[in-house]
Design an enzyme around this catalytic site. Structure first.
Site, PDB file in Angstrom:
ATOM      1  N   GLU A 185      -0.727  -9.288  -0.476  1.00 24.99           N
ATOM      2  CA  GLU A 185      -2.143  -9.526  -0.146  1.00 24.99           C
ATOM      3  C   GLU A 185      -3.012  -9.521  -1.405  1.00 24.99           C
ATOM      4  O   GLU A 185      -3.943 -10.307  -1.532  1.00 24.99           O
ATOM      5  CB  GLU A 185      -2.617  -8.458   0.849  1.00 24.99           C
ATOM      6  N   ALA A 238       0.856  -1.180   0.000  1.00 26.26           N
ATOM      7  CA  ALA A 238       0.000   0.000   0.000  1.00 26.26           C
ATOM      8  C   ALA A 238       0.894   1.233   0.000  1.00 26.26           C
ATOM      9  O   ALA A 238       2.058   1.169   0.431  1.00 26.26           O
ATOM     10  CB  ALA A 238      -0.884  -0.016   1.237  1.00 26.26           C
TER      11      ALA A 238
END
Ligand code: HXC
Length: 257
Positions: free
Chosen positions: A111, A65
């Site tokens: 992820e 992220a």
């Protein structure tokens, strides 16, 4: 509207999406995830698409992220931003998604790969959940999908130490389906996606749904738990120190506060 951070095409019934923010190693900012969800859902509705291929660049599938975007956020801001609502929509895509991973798949990048249904890795791929170095934990399924996939011991080692594993280790741990030479990754991944796209469309969807049901038992509740812990950590000084130190390119000095 054309996405800013993705390249999208259709090749012989395969919907292809490339993460494209190379200067930041495909760091997943919220706009990119929002764009990704739009394209995934568009392909999911498109009768000319049977399967989806998600890939990144040669140096990075995605390095996580976007740290700069989160660094200064408070717990309440993270909660209200509700970025995981978009991630939840990825889980509901009914056509199979093949991830082709080269280079870094770290944090949210790992992820995202795990949220796909099959993963092909190039020999250069590196998987990891380095959030501990930032004073936080994985938030988009890293503690849950990784543990379900590689087991407690390996997941503990990756999540607690933040160390990355190689493509071969990932293969041995059952995290990826296959490892191929870097130069063959895209063609092999496309070949696999095309094979899936040639199957009976309704059976293919229901096959995915049935396997997901077995693999993801209790996942929704467990993801929710992980998200709450992730948000909580944004009330700590260590999260601010961890993320600021990354931005300032220095080592963090954690205080346990
Ligand atoms: C923002 C990032 C970034 C990230 C890299 N960059 N990763 N920016 N968020 N996650 C930027 C760098 O700041 C740098 O920008 C440029 O990309 C190139 O990165 P370098 O660090 O210079 O490259 P290199 O030395 O080759 O190191 C590669 C790397 C390192 C090992 C992958 O970039 C790294 O450790 N990145 C962070 C990995 C990480 O912690 N991921 C987890 C994030 S938290 P400039 O402008 O300086 O050129 C997370 C939580 C998920 O994912 C929660 C759910 C959403």
């Amino acid at each position: 509207m054309e996405p800013d951070f993705l390249k999208v095409s259709i090749e012989k019934r395969v919907g292809c999406i490339r993460l494209h923010r190379p200067k930041s190693l495909n760091a997943l900012n919220r706009q990119m995830i929002a764009e990704l969800v739009v394209e995934l859902e568009r392909f999911d509705r498109d009768e000319n698409v049977g399967a989806i291929l998600l890939t990144g660049g040669e140096k990075a599938f995605a390095a996580g992220a976007d740290i700069g975007e989160m660094a200064k956020a408070t717990s309440a801001e993270m909660l209200l931003m509700d970025q995981f609502a978009d991630w939840d929509r990825i889980r509901r895509v009914s056509k199979p998604i093949v991830a082709a991973v080269s280079g870094y798949a770290l944090g949210g990048g790992c992820e995202l790969a795990m949220a796909c249904d099959l993963i092909l890795a190039s020999e250069s791929a590196k998987f990891g959940q380095p959030e501990i170095h930032l004073g936080v934990i994985p938030g988009a399924g890293g503690t849950q999908r990784l543990t379900r996939t590689v087991g407690k011991k390996r997941a503990m080692e990756m999540v607690l130490t933040g160390k990355t594993i190689s493509a071969d280790e990932a293969f041995r741990a059952g995290l990826v389906n296959r490892v191929v030479p870097v130069e063959l990754l895209e063609q092999e991944a496309l070949k696999l996606a095309k094979e899936l796209a040639s199957k009976a469309p309704i059976a293919l969807r229901l096959a995915k749904q049935a396997v997901q049901k077995a693999a993801d038992k209790g996942l929704e509740e467990d993801l929710d738990y992980e998200q709450k812990l992730f948000y909580f950590l944004f009330s700590t000084e260590d999260q601010k120190e961890g993320m600021n130190s990354f931005m300032e390119k220095r080592r963090p000095d954690f205080k346990g506060k």
